[in-house]
Each structure stands twice: as structure tokens, then as C-alpha cells.
Scaffold this motif. Structure first.
Motif, PDB file in Angstrom:
ATOM      1  N   ILE A   6      38.860  36.824  35.059  1.00  0.00           N
ATOM      2  CA  ILE A   6      40.316  37.402  35.554  1.00  0.00           C
ATOM      3  C   ILE A   6      39.921  38.323  36.523  1.00  0.00           C
ATOM      4  CG2 ILE A   6      42.294  38.586  34.892  1.00  0.00           C
ATOM      5  CD1 ILE A   6      41.921  37.068  32.095  1.00  0.00           C
ATOM      6  N   VAL A   7      40.379  38.072  37.620  1.00  0.00           N
ATOM      7  CA  VAL A   7      40.394  38.967  38.896  1.00  0.00           C
ATOM      8  C   VAL A   7      41.694  39.675  39.038  1.00  0.00           C
ATOM      9  CG1 VAL A   7      39.991  39.282  41.425  1.00  0.00           C
ATOM     10  CG2 VAL A   7      38.698  37.182  40.095  1.00  0.00           C
ATOM     11  N   VAL A   8      41.545  41.110  38.391  1.00  0.00           N
ATOM     12  CA  VAL A   8      42.847  42.019  38.688  1.00  0.00           C
ATOM     13  C   VAL A   8      43.086  42.435  40.060  1.00  0.00           C
ATOM     14  CG1 VAL A   8      44.011  43.914  37.514  1.00  0.00           C
ATOM     15  CG2 VAL A   8      42.202  42.345  36.031  1.00  0.00           C
ATOM     16  N   VAL A   9      44.136  42.110  40.657  1.00  0.00           N
ATOM     17  CA  VAL A   9      44.257  42.663  42.273  1.00  0.00           C
ATOM     18  C   VAL A   9      45.366  43.658  42.066  1.00  0.00           C
ATOM     19  CG1 VAL A   9      43.720  40.445  42.954  1.00  0.00           C
ATOM     20  CG2 VAL A   9      46.007  40.921  42.477  1.00  0.00           C
ATOM     21  N   ASN A  10      45.066  44.596  42.998  1.00  0.00           N
ATOM     22  CA  ASN A  10      46.089  45.735  43.010  1.00  0.00           C
ATOM     23  C   ASN A  10      46.976  45.593  44.042  1.00  0.00           C
ATOM     24  OD1 ASN A  10      46.973  48.447  42.589  1.00  0.00           O
ATOM     25  ND2 ASN A  10      45.024  49.259  42.412  1.00  0.00           N
TER      26      ASN A  10
END
Length: 427
Positions: A302-306
Motif C-alpha cells: 500500500i503506497v500512502v500518498v500525501n
């Protein structure tokens, strides 16, 4: 009576008669007694005779019974002997039958073997004949080939000259590309980006052991740049609040310095969640992130983007695609972003007459549209295939995990459903 004599009884005669009668009675009694004794004696003799006859009959009966028992035992013994002889005969017959069948099988196998050998011999003869014919044809073809070879030699020499010229051109192009690659690698190193390196089998084994990779479980890495909300997302996916004792640590600064393993609290969920240190910090530079964190051994990332899509996010998605690992783009803290947008479009929490629901709907729609458009544009610019972005609120996600479905939801349920589907496909 007047002058006659009186009549007196003759008592003597009476006495004598009486004695005579008594004597006769005694004689008769004696005779009767003797007769009775003779009759009793005869009866006793008869009884003794009958007893002896009965005893003789009993002894004959017992002897006959003993003889009958002996004959019955002899008959049983004879029957048992005959049964054993029959069993022996049957065993002998069965053994003879099995021996005959074995001999028949052997004979049949020998016959089949002889038939196969005969057939192989016929094949060999035909093959020899065919080989002789082919040899004759080959001799003719060899003569023709040599003739053609002489004709083709000139063409080959010409082709070799042309190939040599092309090879020289290819070598020059390869040298140019190698020089360009060296220059690109030097540029990457100067810019702080390490070239892609394929992990060795030893590195795979070491990282699988490090994260305690277990068969039958789905291992999900939550990654991204520092401060993007990875730890809070891990807690929400596990149904935990940030202040729970077994929750992942959260804070303003990067709090995760090593990969932290968090099994799912629900035993029926075969998920293991991993809080991965954030990329882009002094402790974890961008160019060391994917390989040095061992992300290539996880089942899902899971790539958590800001607020903005970074080069780190692109690198994570590119590497996940290169290793064939399913990757999800998630933007968490949706509730915070929507509240900020509500303020930007004029909502005032102190204004009791304000229409909060209307402001929330407008801010939510704007947040969804802007984030989706931004991610789509960044994926296109990075030459990555389009994929969905999941907009989640950690509060709503935590509620969905624990069965307390909140009223305001974005993509929380879809994220959980798609994760479960991906785990099922990868099982």
C-alpha cells in the motif's frame, strides 16, 4: 315231661368238635401262611429276577450308548480327516492352478517378447533398407550440395562482408548507448538515485526471515514518504485506535525506523500488516528505500500518498510493477482534508446557521475530484498504467473494520473488499 328222661347236651362231643374245628382252622391257617410265604418268596424271586434283568438292561443300554458315542466320535474323526484331506486337495489344486497360470503367463510373455523381437527385427531390416536408400539419396544430394556450396560460397562471402559492416554499425550504436547509460547512471548517482538492482536469492531468503513470512498469510507493507500517515493507517486497518496499547506509534516526526510487524487481531483474517519506515528522511534516503526495506518479499504494497504525488511514490509503484506485486494507492486522513476544504470554501464552525451538510458534500466532491485528477495526471507523466486511488478516513476505516459502519464513508469499504479479493487471488 311227666315221666320221661330230660335231654342234656353232649359237651364232650361239642368239645371234641370244637377242638377238631380249631385244629382244622390252625391247619388251614398254617397252610395259608405257608402258601403266603411261598407266594412272598416267589414274589421276591420274581422281583430279584426283574431287578437283575433291569440291571442287565441298564448295562446293555450304557454299553450301547458308549458304543454309539465311540462310533459318533469315530465318525467325527473320519469327517475331520476327510475335511483336512479335501482342504489339502483344494490347496494342491489351487497351487497347481496358480503354477499353471504362472507358467501360462510366462509362456505368454515369452511369446509376446518373441513377437516384439520379431517385429523389431523387421523394423531394423526395414530401417536398414531405408538407410541404404537414404544413403544413396544422400550421396546424390551431397554431390548436388557441394555444387550448390561452390555457388553459395561467393554469396556467403558477400553476406559476411555486409554483416561485418552491419556489426560495426551495431557495435558503434552499442558503444554510444553504453556511454549514454554510463552518463545516465552517473547522473542518477549524483542526483541521489540508485540504479535498479535485482535482489539475490540470499537477499530474498534473508528478508523473508526478517519479516517472519509465514505460509497461508497475506503480508501487506504500508509504505510511502515520511509523515504521510502510514502508522495511523496500519492502526485503522487493524481496527485499532492510535492510543491503544498494541497500536503502531504515531507522531509528528517519523517514528518508524525499522519495519514493524503487526498481525491482524482477528484470527479469522489471515493478514499481517507491516509499518515500513518512511522514505525521504535522512535515515532512509529515497535511493535505498525499496530494496533496503525488502519490499520485494511482500504479497502486497500500500503506497500512502500525501498532499502531492512524489518521485518516491513513482519509484514504489514502478518497483512493485517490476516485481509483480499488487500495489494500492491510498490517501488517508480524508476527514482532515475535507474539513480544511470546508473552511476554504467558507464554512465557519461558529456559525450556527451554516449548512454543515451542504459544505461537507461540496468539500468532499472537490476533494475526490482533485485527488483523482492529480493521481491520474501523475501516473500518466510517470508512464505508469492508470489505477484507482482509495480515499479513506482513518476513523471511518477503523469503524468499518470493527463492524461499526460510519455514516460518512468514501472508499473505506472498497479498499477492504479489494484487499480481501487480492489476498484470495494470491492464496
Amino acid at each position: 315231661m311227666g315221666g320221661g328222661q330230660s335231654h342234656q347236651p353232649d359237651w364232650e362231643a361239642i368239645r371234641r368238635a370244637q377242638e377238631q374245628a380249631d385244629a382244622q382252622a390252625r391247619a388251614a391257617a398254617e397252610a395259608a401262611r405257608k402258601k403266603a410265604e411261598r407266594a412272598a418268596q416267589a414274589a421276591r424271586a420274581e422281583a430279584e429276577r426283574l431287578r437283575r434283568e433291569a440291571e442287565a438292561a441298564r448295562r446293555r443300554f450304557e454299553a450301547e450308548q458308549a458304543e454309539a458315542a465311540r462310533r459318533a466320535q469315530a465318525a467325527r474323526d473320519e469327517a475331520e480327516r476327510q475335511r483336512r484331506e479335501i482342504e489339502k486337495a483344494e490347496q494342491a489344486a489351487r497351487a497347481a492352478r496358480e503354477a499353471a497360470e504362472a507358467r501360462a503367463r510366462e509362456e505368454r510373455q515369452r511369446a509376446e517378447q518373441l513377437a516384439r523381437e520379431a517385429e523389431e527385427e523387421r523394423h531394423r531390416q526395414r530401417a536398414a533398407e531405408e538407410a541404404a536408400r537414404q544413403a544413396a539419396i544422400a550421396a546424390q544430394q551431397e554431390h548436388e550440395r557441394q555444387q550448390r556450396a561452390r555457388e553459395e560460397e561467393n554469396r556467403r562471402l558477400q553476406a559476411e562482408r555486409e554483416a561485418a559492416e552491419r556489426a560495426a554499425q551495431v557495435a558503434a550504436e552499442q558503444a554510444r548507448q553504453a556511454q549514454a547509460a554510463r552518463e545516465a547512471a552517473e547522473t542518477q548517482l549524483r542526483d541521489g538515485t540508485r540504479p535498479v538492482v535485482t535482489p539475490t536469492p540470499e537477499e530474498y531468503s534473508a528478508f523473508r526471515a526478517k519479516i517472519q513470512h509465514t505460509a497461508g498469510f497475506f503480508h501487506v507493507a504500508i509504505s510511502g514518504v515520511a509523515g504521510s500517515g502510514k502508522s495511523s493507517l496500519v492502526n485503522a486497518l487493524r481496527g485499532k485506535h492510535n492510543m491503544d496499547l498494541d497500536a503502531a506509534a504515531v507522531g509528528v516526526n517519523e517514528t518508524t525506523l525499522v519495519v514493524a510487524r503487526y498481525p491482524d487481531p482477528n484470527p479469522s483474517n489471515r493478514f499481517v500488516w507491516y509499518d515500513v519506515p518512511g522514505a525521504g528522511t535522512l535515515k532512509v534516503p529515497d535511493w535505498k528505500y525499496f530494496n533496503d526495506q525488502g519490499l520485494f518479499v511482500f504479497d502486497c504494497i500500500i503506497v500512502v500518498v500525501n498532499n502531492r504525488f512524489t518521485a518516491t511514490d513513482v519509484a514504489l509503484l514502478s518497483n512493485a510493477r517490476r516485481f509483480g506485486i499488487p500495489a494500492f494507492i491510498v490517501r488517508s486522513k480524508a476527514d482532515q482534508h475535507i474539513r480544511n476544504l470546508m473552511k476554504d470554501i467558507g464554512y465557519n464552525s461558529d456559525d450556527e446557521g451554516g449548512n454543515k451538510a451542504s459544505y461537507f458534500a461540496r468539500a468532499r466532491d472537490q476533494y475526490v475530484a482533485e485527488t483523482t485528477r492529480s493521481i491520474k495526471t501523475n501516473l500518466q507523466e510517470a508512464k505508469l498504467p492508470d489505477q484507482p486511488v482509495y480515499l479513506v478516513s482513518n476513523v471511518a476505516l477503523q469503524g468499518a473494520v470493527t463492524g461499526k459502519v460510519p455514516k460518512k464513508m468514501l472508499d473505506e469499504a472498497k479498499l477492504l473488499t479489494d484487499l480481501a479479493s487480492t489476498a484470495q487471488r494470491c492464496a
